[in-house]
Design a protein around this motif. Structure first.
Motif, PDB file in Angstrom:
ATOM      1  N   ALA A 135       0.836  -1.204   0.000  1.00  0.00           N
ATOM      2  CA  ALA A 135       0.000   0.000   0.000  1.00  0.00           C
ATOM      3  C   ALA A 135       0.865   1.247   0.000  1.00  0.00           C
ATOM      4  O   ALA A 135       0.384   2.331   0.305  1.00  0.00           O
ATOM      5  CB  ALA A 135      -0.917   0.004   1.216  1.00  0.00           C
ATOM      6  N   CYS A 136       2.153   1.092  -0.383  1.00  0.00           N
ATOM      7  CA  CYS A 136       3.058   2.239  -0.375  1.00  0.00           C
ATOM      8  C   CYS A 136       4.112   2.101  -1.462  1.00  0.00           C
ATOM      9  O   CYS A 136       5.083   1.347  -1.314  1.00  0.00           O
ATOM     10  CB  CYS A 136       3.726   2.382   0.987  1.00  0.00           C
ATOM     11  N   ALA A 137       3.937   2.851  -2.550  1.00  0.00           N
ATOM     12  CA  ALA A 137       4.885   2.793  -3.659  1.00  0.00           C
ATOM     13  C   ALA A 137       6.247   3.356  -3.273  1.00  0.00           C
ATOM     14  O   ALA A 137       7.286   2.824  -3.676  1.00  0.00           O
ATOM     15  CB  ALA A 137       4.324   3.553  -4.864  1.00  0.00           C
ATOM     16  N   VAL A 138       6.254   4.426  -2.495  1.00  0.00           N
ATOM     17  CA  VAL A 138       7.532   5.028  -2.094  1.00  0.00           C
ATOM     18  C   VAL A 138       8.329   4.044  -1.238  1.00  0.00           C
ATOM     19  O   VAL A 138       9.556   3.974  -1.333  1.00  0.00           O
ATOM     20  CB  VAL A 138       7.291   6.343  -1.326  1.00  0.00           C
ATOM     21  N   VAL A 151      -1.597  -0.900 -10.182  1.00  0.00           N
ATOM     22  CA  VAL A 151      -2.020   0.028  -9.137  1.00  0.00           C
ATOM     23  C   VAL A 151      -3.546   0.107  -9.180  1.00  0.00           C
ATOM     24  O   VAL A 151      -4.132   0.225 -10.260  1.00  0.00           O
ATOM     25  CB  VAL A 151      -1.421   1.438  -9.344  1.00  0.00           C
ATOM     26  N   VAL A 152      -4.186   0.066  -8.004  1.00  0.00           N
ATOM     27  CA  VAL A 152      -5.639   0.142  -7.929  1.00  0.00           C
ATOM     28  C   VAL A 152      -6.050   1.457  -7.278  1.00  0.00           C
ATOM     29  O   VAL A 152      -5.575   1.794  -6.198  1.00  0.00           O
ATOM     30  CB  VAL A 152      -6.217  -1.033  -7.110  1.00  0.00           C
ATOM     31  N   ALA A 159      -2.967   8.157  -8.486  1.00  0.00           N
ATOM     32  CA  ALA A 159      -2.261   8.843  -9.568  1.00  0.00           C
ATOM     33  C   ALA A 159      -0.800   9.093  -9.191  1.00  0.00           C
ATOM     34  O   ALA A 159       0.110   8.899 -10.009  1.00  0.00           O
ATOM     35  CB  ALA A 159      -2.963  10.156  -9.898  1.00  0.00           C
ATOM     36  N   GLU A 160      -0.584   9.510  -7.960  1.00  0.00           N
ATOM     37  CA  GLU A 160       0.784   9.748  -7.491  1.00  0.00           C
ATOM     38  C   GLU A 160       1.591   8.455  -7.450  1.00  0.00           C
ATOM     39  O   GLU A 160       2.759   8.421  -7.853  1.00  0.00           O
ATOM     40  CB  GLU A 160       0.754  10.385  -6.102  1.00  0.00           C
ATOM     41  N   GLU A 161       0.965   7.387  -6.953  1.00  0.00           N
ATOM     42  CA  GLU A 161       1.658   6.104  -6.872  1.00  0.00           C
ATOM     43  C   GLU A 161       2.018   5.594  -8.268  1.00  0.00           C
ATOM     44  O   GLU A 161       3.129   5.121  -8.504  1.00  0.00           O
ATOM     45  CB  GLU A 161       0.782   5.073  -6.156  1.00  0.00           C
ATOM     46  N   ALA A 162       1.070   5.682  -9.198  1.00  0.00           N
ATOM     47  CA  ALA A 162       1.316   5.207 -10.556  1.00  0.00           C
ATOM     48  C   ALA A 162       2.431   6.012 -11.224  1.00  0.00           C
ATOM     49  O   ALA A 162       3.310   5.452 -11.894  1.00  0.00           O
ATOM     50  CB  ALA A 162       0.033   5.294 -11.381  1.00  0.00           C
ATOM     51  N   THR A 163       2.404   7.322 -11.041  1.00  0.00           N
ATOM     52  CA  THR A 163       3.430   8.180 -11.632  1.00  0.00           C
ATOM     53  C   THR A 163       4.798   7.883 -11.037  1.00  0.00           C
ATOM     54  O   THR A 163       5.804   7.811 -11.755  1.00  0.00           O
ATOM     55  CB  THR A 163       3.080   9.662 -11.414  1.00  0.00           C
ATOM     56  N   TYR A 164       4.845   7.701  -9.730  1.00  0.00           N
ATOM     57  CA  TYR A 164       6.111   7.375  -9.065  1.00  0.00           C
ATOM     58  C   TYR A 164       6.660   6.042  -9.588  1.00  0.00           C
ATOM     59  O   TYR A 164       7.846   5.924  -9.928  1.00  0.00           O
ATOM     60  CB  TYR A 164       5.901   7.301  -7.556  1.00  0.00           C
ATOM     61  N   LEU A 165       5.798   5.043  -9.672  1.00  0.00           N
ATOM     62  CA  LEU A 165       6.223   3.720 -10.119  1.00  0.00           C
ATOM     63  C   LEU A 165       6.644   3.717 -11.584  1.00  0.00           C
ATOM     64  O   LEU A 165       7.508   2.926 -11.984  1.00  0.00           O
ATOM     65  CB  LEU A 165       5.098   2.709  -9.896  1.00  0.00           C
ATOM     66  N   ARG A 190      -0.842  14.032 -15.737  1.00  0.00           N
ATOM     67  CA  ARG A 190       0.453  13.365 -15.581  1.00  0.00           C
ATOM     68  C   ARG A 190       0.337  11.881 -15.891  1.00  0.00           C
ATOM     69  O   ARG A 190       1.211  11.299 -16.535  1.00  0.00           O
ATOM     70  CB  ARG A 190       0.976  13.563 -14.149  1.00  0.00           C
ATOM     71  N   VAL A 191      -0.741  11.270 -15.400  1.00  0.00           N
ATOM     72  CA  VAL A 191      -0.947   9.845 -15.653  1.00  0.00           C
ATOM     73  C   VAL A 191      -1.145   9.582 -17.139  1.00  0.00           C
ATOM     74  O   VAL A 191      -0.498   8.716 -17.731  1.00  0.00           O
ATOM     75  CB  VAL A 191      -2.162   9.329 -14.852  1.00  0.00           C
ATOM     76  N   LEU A 192      -2.039  10.342 -17.743  1.00  0.00           N
ATOM     77  CA  LEU A 192      -2.385  10.108 -19.150  1.00  0.00           C
ATOM     78  C   LEU A 192      -1.245  10.437 -20.101  1.00  0.00           C
ATOM     79  O   LEU A 192      -1.186   9.904 -21.220  1.00  0.00           O
ATOM     80  CB  LEU A 192      -3.634  10.920 -19.515  1.00  0.00           C
TER      81      LEU A 192
END
Length: 315
Positions: A135-138, A151-152, A159-165, A190-192
């Protein structure tokens, strides 16, 4: 109901609680810490911690919390099992009931009850937690460098998690239950605009496949009921966190999500002598190292508060 008076009571035993205890014990405040219903906090469900200073080879999350506890006890912290089930901050000293059977009056209280990640509720999600499910991408993204992950979620967190990953992983699939995201417009863009993020609209998770680690994710299109299996090594749930602060409602100021509000630059709440640290009040960073930092702040704030009380009594 048994009764007891305590100088400094700390509720919660994650990095914030134990750090507060270390500082408080060294300052001679004889802290008592109750570990709560998840001793050690969220790090106890984290296999590898590689971003906390002082552990050059990384460390197992539960072992890290054992280290924290031993350090707190070394300086005289009284570490106890038990959960705060009721509080009364309407007068002074503050009243806290533990396990519905032990009432404590405390001259000062530090709240470090943390926050719990919201999960989907799948059996495979819990079984593979810490073995590809996170539950934590960072915290855990580094372990999936050049791999494919799912990512769900549809909000800013997802969005932040997906962008970071996307900066670490070969491919990121973002599962969104609706045909649009709830995230802010700039986060959606940012995601798109990120080439290796693929958004699967109107999609939900059916199951996470794998015995000892994540191998793939079965996904269903909500509109058509069509299912597909996505090869992935990581599965990140980003549907939000819930702060463990319900028993303080009515006494402490909180935001709409239940996070305790503190005076900027301090750990002080709206109640004199009650302080908050860690994820119970931090909805931005949510890292072990920042929790520890605010735990230190809370101990120092509590020390100054108690010192001012002693001066007032002496006068």
């Amino acid at each position: 109901m048994t009764q007891e008076h305590i100088k400094l009571l700390i509720l919660g035993s994650g990095p914030a609680g134990y750090t507060a205890a270390i500082y408080a014990a060294r300052a001679g405040m004889t802290p008592v810490i109750y570990m709560g219903d998840q001793p050690g906090g969220q790090l106890t469900i984290t296999n590898d911690v590689e971003n906390f200073p002082g552990y050059p080879k990384g460390i197992n999350g539960p072992q890290m919390m054992i280290d924290f506890q031993e350090q707190a006890e070394r300086f005289g912290t009284d570490v106890r099992t038990g959960l705060a089930t009721k509080v009364d901050f309407s007068g002074y000293p503050h009243k806290v009931v533990i396990d519905d059977k032990h009432e404590i009056t405390a001259e000062s209280v530090i709240i470090c009850t943390g926050a719990s990640a919201k999960w989907l509720g799948l059996p495979s999600e819990q079984r593979l937690n810490g073995r590809g499910v996170s539950a934590c991408a960072v915290c855990d993204g580094f372990f999936f460098r050049n791999q494919e992950v799912v990512v769900v979620g549809g909000g800013d967190t997802a969005a932040e998690e997906a962008t970071y990953l996307s900066k670490l992983c070969k491919k990121v699939y973002l599962l969104v239950r609706r045909d649009e995201m709830r995230a802010s417009r700039i986060m959606q863009q940012r995601v798109l605009n990120t080439q290796n993020i693929e958004v699967l609209w109107n999609s939900e998770t059916v199951d996470i496949i794998g015995e000892d680690e994540v191998e793939s994710v079965r996904v269903r299109n909500i509109l058509t009921s069509e299912e597909r299996e996505i090869k992935a090594q990581g599965f990140f749930v980003a549907i939000g966190h819930k702060p463990n602060t319900d028993i303080f409602k009515g006494y402490l100021d909180m935001n709409e999500s239940g996070y305790i509000l503190t005076v900027p630059g301090t750990s002080k709440t709206n109640i004199e002598g009650v302080f908050a640290a860690g994820d119970a009040q931090d909805f931005v960073y949510r890292q072990a190292v920042t929790a520890a930092g605010t735990g230190c702040m809370a101990a120092l704030d509590a020390e100054r508060f108690l010192a001012s009380k002693e001066i007032a009594v002496a006068e």
